[in-house]
Design an enzyme around this catalytic site. Structure first.
Site, short mmCIF file in Angstrom:
data_model
loop_
_atom_site.label_atom_id
_atom_site.label_comp_id
_atom_site.label_asym_id
_atom_site.label_seq_id
_atom_site.Cartn_x
_atom_site.Cartn_y
_atom_site.Cartn_z
N CYS A 437 3.86 -3.33 19.08
CA CYS A 437 3.66 -3.69 20.26
C CYS A 437 4.83 -4.37 20.87
O CYS A 437 5.84 -4.22 21.58
CB CYS A 437 2.40 -4.14 20.32
SG CYS A 437 1.18 -3.02 20.01
N GLU A 439 5.68 -7.69 18.69
CA GLU A 439 6.13 -8.66 17.62
C GLU A 439 7.81 -8.29 17.51
O GLU A 439 8.37 -7.28 17.97
CB GLU A 439 5.37 -8.04 16.54
CG GLU A 439 5.54 -6.73 15.90
CD GLU A 439 4.14 -6.06 16.49
OE1 GLU A 439 3.74 -6.18 17.58
OE2 GLU A 439 3.55 -5.39 15.57
#
Length: 801
Positions: A437, A439
């Site tokens: 996502c 990170e």
């Protein structure tokens, strides 16, 4: 406004094929992994895992779809999920016995052909008592079990799957080929002295690396043979030549370094695909594709070997392949990532170490190709900074304005300093990539789960703080002896109770992480680890400390609700004395029922709300996060002291879609939120409470300790398409993006879709199959989402410029 439409008939057909495929389940991997484990029971775990991968790649069904240019499949059909029985089986048995199949869920349905159910049940019987979940359950303390049932912490994803959340060293693999990886392992093996301590373990690991990489080479050669066989039968001359070319490419790739853009794309896919077959951990990502593929693209374009249109076709074939990947998860965890997400991130743009712009022609081609394909994969991220070209920002804006949620925007101006602050080497910090996502990791050098450890439910922590550890839903009492709401006569006493609770549940969340991490050592990912530096030299898997960097993050959910709840109590009870503690407690216990309950709720809804640049409540959000930081910095992960830089914890508000199930287990809260309704998503404001516009949202979010959020900060903003439909609106949007860069926001992503369209999609889902929305740090087809998640997206504030 620019339009993005697929121009290639080939891509149109391939896209329709994969989009129309019903999500299925394939038992082939489960069959061959089980056979391999039975045949190698006495072998070291590394050899057992390598042989399991080898047997799977040797025997699984392979196919080449008509028109495909990039080949390789994860299961027996596209959009079909393999089974990974080594991680967990009890949920499969329960679902099959109680519901008959995997297609009775509210969302994320799959179908297993009836003729395979008996075989799967036999496989399940073998794995009972041997799985990761079984091993975790066997050592789980009662207080962690209770906290997990209360859902103040949640780690089921860690205990029912592999790690994922990683980017291998594609650049290195492209330079040396898998033969180079094998040679590196052989050379390191030659230096093992079997009389030394740990030598037998090192020997087994290095031998397993050789087995795994050879099996991938042989897997590719199976496609070479199949393409050659298909070419003999092919009547269309053009397709026959394509098949012969595929055969030629797969004969040498990925064993040898690629010599062309086509070969390089195929090699990237083979590596990525096998990582997806080896483990069911999601968020395996492709990294900075525009950087490591650019030399091949530039060479082939300049020499006239390919043209731009053909390069785009290759990329779109790759995106279709990414979309074909599916993972089936337990029903109890699927709500934490609703909409069949696999989080396969591709990152473009960014800053070079000399602060020049890294955007190149391939960056634009990737952006364009994704904009045309409009699939939920790849999860496209664009790195921006103060020197990003106007052209690139505007092109990103154009694609975003089409309304399918991509690209997400990530800001070098804060992320690079954050990495440097964590001890990441200078050049590595500039080479960061997004994973899953939002990170952040250094490709090929970072261990697993830069984000993705256990979830911490902040609004549940708050609810338990107000009820002296008692959970009304389950009847469990956890941390007690600190009082309940009526006992907190001033704000300071409430805050002291919060600090005790956050300390306790943070500790439990770390303990839950370690239960999963310790037991995952028995299910190592050999192939993936062979492509992470310095696993081969250290003769360790990434899970054992083989990576250069290893900083992990859990996921903190419901920050905005917790901040708003504290603010409401502080304002209405302790300062203005409009409400009494007893009145609030009664309203919360009854879920704001009746005239009096609704009166109290309305007052709470009017209290200051995070997301509007109001220091009164934003400072509380900062205090909440600092209370967590104070605790999490006390802990190390299981790789600490074993080689990697870091070995500790970061922060992350990247909660995927967990705000829905975590809200579903939490009672009414003093921000005016009703019981068992969704929490706020990511670092975003509570749905419908951010009324001062997107710039105020940016200001609130950037007050958080963003430089410490190396696990990623997630911010969703929603606009109506009408606002970006003309030149004036679009120019305002571009100014907003530039403001985000200047304000040093970490991440922002946009849903450009009207509420009316989403309501229509609910009524007639068959007509709106292609509507894609940003759920959290990922996109999903709106019609595949469960009703609660759909309503959560609809309820988000529709901002104005």
């Amino acid at each position: 406004m620019k339009t993005y439409e697929i121009k290639s008939e080939r891509i149109k057909k391939l896209r329709e094929s994969v989009m129309s495929q019903r999500p299925m389940v394939c038992i082939e991997r489960a069959r061959y992994v089980t056979q391999a484990y039975k045949e190698n029971e006495a072998q070291p775990v590394y050899i057992k895992r390598a042989r399991a991968l080898e047997k799977t790649l040797e025997n699984m069904s392979i196919y080449i779809k008509d028109g495909e240019l990039i080949v390789g499949n994860q299961a027996c059909e596209e959009r079909t999920a393999p089974i990974f029985p080594e991680y967990a089986v009890e949920w499969m048995e329960k679902e099959l016995k109680e519901k008959g199949n995997f297609d009775k869920r509210e969302g994320d349905n799959f179908y297993l052909p009836e003729e395979h159910i008996d075989e799967l049940m036999d496989i399940i019987s073998y794995w009972k008592g041997k799985t990761l979940r079984d091993k975790c359950d066997a050592v789980m303390p009662e207080e962690i079990r209770k906290a997990s049932e209360v859902k103040v912490i949640h780690g089921e994803g860690n205990m029912t799957s592999g790690d994922g959340h990683i980017v291998p060293d594609f650049e290195k693999a492209l330079k040396v080929g898998l033969e180079g990886i094998i040679k590196e392992a052989e050379e390191r093996l030659s230096r093992v002295d079997i009389s030394e301590n740990d030598a037998l373990r090192e020997k087994a690991f290095l031998e397993s690396v050789i087995i795994a990489n050879k099996s991938v080479i042989n897997f590719a050669k199976r496609y070479s043979k199949l393409a050659r066989e298909l070419s003999i039968k092919e009547e269309d001359e053009r397709r026959r030549e394509e098949l012969l070319n595929i055969s030629k490419i797969c004969e040498r790739i990925p064993e040898k370094p690629p010599t062309s853009f086509y070969e390089a794309v195929q090699m990237v896919w083979f590596i990525h695909l096998v990582i997806q077959i080896e483990s069911n951990g999601h968020s395996a990502s492709l990294g900075r594709v525009d950087q490591y593929l650019y030399p091949y693209y530039k060479n082939d374009i300049e020499k006239g070997i390919i043209d731009r249109d053909f390069a785009k076709e290759l990329l779109q074939c790759l995106w279709i392949k990414l979309y074909s990947i599916l993972k089936i998860r337990p029903t109890s965890h699927s709500g934490y990532g609703a909409g069949y997400p696999t989080y396969q991130n591709v990152t473009i743009g960014g800053t070079n170490p000399d602060y020049s712009d890294a955007v190149n022609d391939l960056s634009f081609l990737i952006l364009e190709s994704v904009g045309e394909a409009k699939l939920t994969q790849p999860n496209l991220s664009a790195r921006v900074h103060s020197n990003t070209s106007e052209k690139f920002i505007r092109e990103c804006g154009e694609v975003i304005a089409t309304g399918f949620g991509m690209p997400a925007i990530h800001n070098d101006e804060i992320i690079i300093p954050a990495l440097l602050n964590r001890g990441v080497e200078y050049r590595d910090a500039f080479n960061y990539t997004m994973v899953g996502c939002v990170e952040v990791a250094v490709p090929g050098k970072w261990g697993y789960r830069c984000t993705g450890m256990s979830f911490l439910n902040l609004i549940k922590v708050f609810e338990l703080t107000l009820n002296d550890g008692y959970d009304k839903r389950t009847g469990h009492t956890l941390l007690s002896g600190n009082g309940r709401l009526r006992d907190f006569k001033d704000y300071e006493s409430l805050w002291r109770a919060w600090e005790k609770n956050i300390a306790y549940y943070t500790k439990l969340s770390v303990a839950l992480d370690k239960i999963a991490d310790t037991n995952l050592l028995e299910y190592p990912d050999i192939f993936c680890s062979s492509l992470i530096d310095n696993c081969i030299e250290r003769a360790k898997t990434a899970k054992e400390g083989g990576a250069v960097y290893d900083i992990v993050s859990g996921l903190q959910v419901g920050l905005a609700n917790a901040a708003n709840s504290f603010a409401a109590l502080k304002k209405l009870v302790y300062e203005d004395k409009i409400l009494t503690l007893e009145e609030v407690e009664r309203a919360l216990d009854t879920n704001f029922e009746g005239v009096e309950g609704e009166r109290i709720r309305k007052l709470m809804l009017k209290a200051p709300k995070y997301g509007n640049d109001i220091d009164y409540v934003d400072s509380i959000a900062v205090d909440i996060y600092n209370s967590y930081i104070k605790e999490i910095t006390k802990y190390k992960n299981t790789r600490y002291g074993k080689g990697p830089i870091g070995g500790n914890y970061g922060l992350s508000t990247s909660g995927i879609s967990s705000n829905v199930p975590m809200g579903a287990v939490t009672g009414a809260t003093p921000d005016g939120r009703k019981a068992y309704t969704p929490a706020a998503e990511g670092a975003s404001p509570v749905q419908g409470t951010d009324y001062k516009g997107p710039t105020s949202v940016f200001k609130s979010v950037t007050k958080l300790p963003t430089i410490l959020m190396t696990g990623g900060q997630l911010l969703n903003i929603k606009f109506s398409p009408d606002l970006l439909s003309d030149e004036v609106g679009f120019e305002k949007f571009i100014i907003l993006l530039k403001s985000f860069i200047a304000m040093k926001g970490w991440h922002v992503q946009f849903n450009i879709i009207s509420t009316e369209t989403l309501r229509a999609a609910q009524r007639e889902p068959e007509k709106y199959r292609d509507i894609i929305v940003r759920v959290a740090g990922y996109c999903a087809q709106f019609v595949t989402l469960d009703p609660t998640t759909q309503e959560d997206i609809i309820s988000r504030t529709e901002q104005r410029l």
